[in-house]
Motif scaffolding. Structure first.
Motif, PDB file in Angstrom:
ATOM      1  N   GLN A   6      34.673  47.095  45.303  1.00  0.00           N
ATOM      2  CA  GLN A   6      34.321  45.958  44.443  1.00  0.00           C
ATOM      3  C   GLN A   6      34.207  44.644  45.193  1.00  0.00           C
ATOM      4  OE1 GLN A   6      37.306  45.535  41.451  1.00  0.00           O
ATOM      5  NE2 GLN A   6      35.887  46.027  39.811  1.00  0.00           N
ATOM      6  N   CYS A   7      33.208  43.852  44.829  1.00  0.00           N
ATOM      7  CA  CYS A   7      33.029  42.509  45.412  1.00  0.00           C
ATOM      8  C   CYS A   7      34.201  41.612  45.033  1.00  0.00           C
ATOM      9  CB  CYS A   7      31.729  41.905  44.886  1.00  0.00           C
ATOM     10  SG  CYS A   7      31.495  40.184  45.328  1.00  0.00           S
ATOM     11  N   ARG A   8      34.728  40.900  46.042  1.00  0.00           N
ATOM     12  CA  ARG A   8      35.843  39.990  45.785  1.00  0.00           C
ATOM     13  C   ARG A   8      35.417  38.758  44.992  1.00  0.00           C
ATOM     14  NH1 ARG A   8      36.134  42.210  50.685  1.00  0.00           N
ATOM     15  NH2 ARG A   8      38.099  42.942  51.542  1.00  0.00           N
ATOM     16  N   ILE A   9      34.138  38.439  45.033  1.00  0.00           N
ATOM     17  CA  ILE A   9      33.669  37.217  44.372  1.00  0.00           C
ATOM     18  C   ILE A   9      33.304  37.477  42.907  1.00  0.00           C
ATOM     19  CG2 ILE A   9      31.923  35.363  44.396  1.00  0.00           C
ATOM     20  CD1 ILE A   9      33.716  35.329  46.888  1.00  0.00           C
ATOM     21  N   CYS A  10      32.531  38.551  42.664  1.00  0.00           N
ATOM     22  CA  CYS A  10      32.007  38.727  41.298  1.00  0.00           C
ATOM     23  C   CYS A  10      32.366  40.075  40.677  1.00  0.00           C
ATOM     24  CB  CYS A  10      30.489  38.545  41.306  1.00  0.00           C
ATOM     25  SG  CYS A  10      29.601  39.988  41.933  1.00  0.00           S
ATOM     26  N   GLY A  11      33.034  40.955  41.445  1.00  0.00           N
ATOM     27  CA  GLY A  11      33.399  42.252  40.879  1.00  0.00           C
ATOM     28  C   GLY A  11      32.283  43.280  40.934  1.00  0.00           C
ATOM     29  N   GLY A  12      31.108  42.889  41.464  1.00  0.00           N
ATOM     30  CA  GLY A  12      29.973  43.819  41.584  1.00  0.00           C
ATOM     31  C   GLY A  12      30.275  44.951  42.570  1.00  0.00           C
ATOM     32  N   ALA A  13      29.334  45.889  42.695  1.00  0.00           N
ATOM     33  CA  ALA A  13      29.549  47.047  43.574  1.00  0.00           C
ATOM     34  C   ALA A  13      29.157  46.717  45.015  1.00  0.00           C
ATOM     35  CB  ALA A  13      28.726  48.221  43.069  1.00  0.00           C
ATOM     36  N   MET A  47      27.557  44.904  51.330  1.00  0.00           N
ATOM     37  CA  MET A  47      26.943  43.770  50.622  1.00  0.00           C
ATOM     38  C   MET A  47      27.069  44.013  49.130  1.00  0.00           C
ATOM     39  SD  MET A  47      23.023  42.296  50.775  1.00  0.00           S
ATOM     40  CE  MET A  47      23.139  41.361  52.282  1.00  0.00           C
ATOM     41  N   CYS A  48      27.360  42.963  48.383  1.00  0.00           N
ATOM     42  CA  CYS A  48      27.484  43.105  46.933  1.00  0.00           C
ATOM     43  C   CYS A  48      26.099  43.271  46.303  1.00  0.00           C
ATOM     44  CB  CYS A  48      28.184  41.890  46.330  1.00  0.00           C
ATOM     45  SG  CYS A  48      28.212  41.912  44.530  1.00  0.00           S
ATOM     46  N   ASP A  49      25.959  44.301  45.498  1.00  0.00           N
ATOM     47  CA  ASP A  49      24.686  44.581  44.837  1.00  0.00           C
ATOM     48  C   ASP A  49      24.311  43.477  43.857  1.00  0.00           C
ATOM     49  OD1 ASP A  49      24.204  46.922  46.099  1.00  0.00           O
ATOM     50  OD2 ASP A  49      25.054  48.213  44.532  1.00  0.00           O
ATOM     51  N   SER A  50      25.309  42.734  43.414  1.00  0.00           N
ATOM     52  CA  SER A  50      25.032  41.735  42.391  1.00  0.00           C
ATOM     53  C   SER A  50      24.886  40.312  42.955  1.00  0.00           C
ATOM     54  CB  SER A  50      26.143  41.823  41.344  1.00  0.00           C
ATOM     55  OG  SER A  50      26.049  40.781  40.447  1.00  0.00           O
ATOM     56  N   CYS A  51      25.914  39.790  43.672  1.00  0.00           N
ATOM     57  CA  CYS A  51      25.835  38.388  44.142  1.00  0.00           C
ATOM     58  C   CYS A  51      25.407  38.282  45.606  1.00  0.00           C
ATOM     59  CB  CYS A  51      27.151  37.667  43.912  1.00  0.00           C
ATOM     60  SG  CYS A  51      28.468  38.080  45.075  1.00  0.00           S
ATOM     61  N   THR A  52      25.193  39.390  46.274  1.00  0.00           N
ATOM     62  CA  THR A  52      24.738  39.507  47.672  1.00  0.00           C
ATOM     63  C   THR A  52      25.768  39.069  48.720  1.00  0.00           C
ATOM     64  OG1 THR A  52      23.629  37.365  48.089  1.00  0.00           O
ATOM     65  CG2 THR A  52      22.340  39.061  46.917  1.00  0.00           C
TER      66      THR A  52
HETATM   67 ZN    ZN Z   1      29.470  39.924  44.247  1.00  0.00          ZN
END
Ligand code: ZN
Ligand code: TYD
Length: 408
Positions: A6-13, A47-52
């Motif tokens: 999980q992304c530390r910033i937005c929780g994305g994958a 890399m976060c799939d959502s916020c990059t």
């Molecule tokens: Zn993210």
């Protein structure tokens, strides 16, 4: 507890794209008595799939890194000293004119930047968790709070000194896993018209330069203008300026302000455009980077083995944190590199993490005996090659390893 995917910033994958395997902590120089109990973790980046946002998959707790014996000090390089002094002068001229202005630096290290502010008689405070560095800065006339920066220390600073006109951090924000707590602290501390300025290695430069050695335990995040703009927006800030810097192999200085407080600079659009044009968020780009990294290892190891096979003596120059990733990933130990020289007294006499190569003072190098010097502090190439001109005059040769292994 955060799920590792999980992304530390937005929780994305997180999409993992490069794996350096088992690594020690990059700044954990050690004595032989501690070889057997050395700490290792898995170094991989996604890399976060959502916020990059690009970030480490696993991480080492901050308390293991930034403690009373943290060996890194900013002032060892004259180039870095000039870099921070000119920035300090810019803050004085552009942001700190007028009565009672106040600047806070997060991770003030040995006071290299705030020293200039202090000499100008301006209100300032460094926030530095490493006791040894906080003491050095204090001895240089810099006011320091020996703490981690977060919401609670920010609240204490506001209570004691009021809000800050400038909050600055160099090579610090990308080291802090809980960036949300930093940004909440900045929200408390920053005045309405103030700026939060931070500079860290730039992911685009890492990809373009195959400078994979910027990836180590302390660098949890690898920013781009796109990911920083998204992160700023999530926390109620606006990215208002970006500046590309030549230090540490390529960094960007980001300026955040409260929405509407400053007019965003044109440079931001240009940087975003460059990132788009480079297809930085595409899987193919990330896979090509991983392939370049693997090629760099193959070529460097082949070169060193060939030289050793021909009886050449190779030493390392600069016991850098970044070279820990390279040396461990490539398996370069004392059989290939006899010793590493470094001008930091706290590193001398110890051994490189994971690979256990002895660290000696630069005088050992100047005594001669080396045929090749692997430049581990390649970000200081000009400064070091100039200083060590005699090595080359005596027939010595430098080996560089990014973007690819080569003798110069
Ligand atoms: Zn993210
Ligand atoms: P640095 O550039 O901070 O890289 P990292 O963040 O990867 O550790 O480290 C440079 C290292 O090189 C530091 O240990 C000091 C050393 N050094 C020398 O020994 N001689 C020099 O002339 C310079 C510029 C650096």
């Amino acid at each position: 507890m955060r799920d590792k995917s999980q992304c530390r910033i937005c929780g994305g994958a997180l999409h993992e794209f490069v794996d350096f395997g088992r690594q020690p902590m990059a700044n954990a120089y050690l004595e032989p008595s501690r070889f057997a109990t050395e700490f290792f973790y898995r170094l991989a980046v996604g890399m976060c799939d959502s916020c990059t946002m690009v970030q480490l998959i696993d991480e080492v707790p901050n308390e293991r890194m930034f403690h009373k014996d943290y060996p890194y000090s900013s002032s060892g390089s004259t180039v870095m000293r000039a870099h921070f002094e000119s920035l300090a002068h810019r803050f004085v001229e552009r942001e700190l004119q007028g009565p009672g202005k106040f600047i806070v630096e997060i991770g003030s290290n040995d006071g290299i930047m705030l020293n200039v502010i202090a000499k100008n008689g301006l209100r300032h405070l460094g926030v530095e968790p490493c006791d040894n560095l906080a003491k050095v800065a204090a001895a240089n006339g810099v006011r320091v709070l020996n703490r981690y920066f977060d919401e609670s220390s920010a609240a204490e600073i506001v209570a004691a000194h009021g809000r800050a006109d400038v909050i600055f951090a160099a090579n610090t924000v990308s080291h802090i896993s809980r960036i949300d707590s930093v940004l909440r602290g900045v929200d408390r501390l920053l005045s309405d018209s103030g700026v939060f300025v931070f500079e860290d290695p730039y992911f685009l430069d890492i990809v373009d330069g195959t400078s994979f050695d910027q990836i180590y335990d302390e660098h949890i995040y690898f920013f781009t203008a796109r990911s920083v703009a998204a992160m700023a927006a999530r926390h109620g800030f606006e990215l208002v300026d970006t500046e590309h810097l030549p230090v540490h192999g390529g960094e960007v200085r980001y300026t955040l302000a409260r929405p509407g407080a400053r007019t965003p600079a044109r440079a931001i659009g240009e940087m975003l455009e460059r990132e788009r044009g480079r297809h930085l968020t595409e899987t193919a780009t990330l896979e090509a980077f991983a392939a370049s990294v693997a090629r760099c290892r193959e070529e460097l190891v082949a070169l060193l083995r060939d030289l050793r096979g021909r009886g050449k003596r190779i030493v390392g120059y600069g016991a850098t944190a970044k070279s820990a990733t390279m040396m461990n990933y490539c398996g370069i130990g004392p059989d290939l590199v006899s010793y590493v020289c470094d001008n930091t007294p706290a590193k001398q006499g110890l051994y490189t993490p994971g690979t256990h190569v002895p660290i000696r003072p630069p005088e050992a190098f100047r005594e001669g005996g080396a045929d090749y010097a692997l430049l581990l502090a390649w970000n200081h190439a000009d400064e070091i090659m100039k200083k060590e001109a005699e090595f080359r005059e005596a027939g010595g040769r430098w080996i560089l390893y990014v973007p690819q292994a080569r003798v110069v």
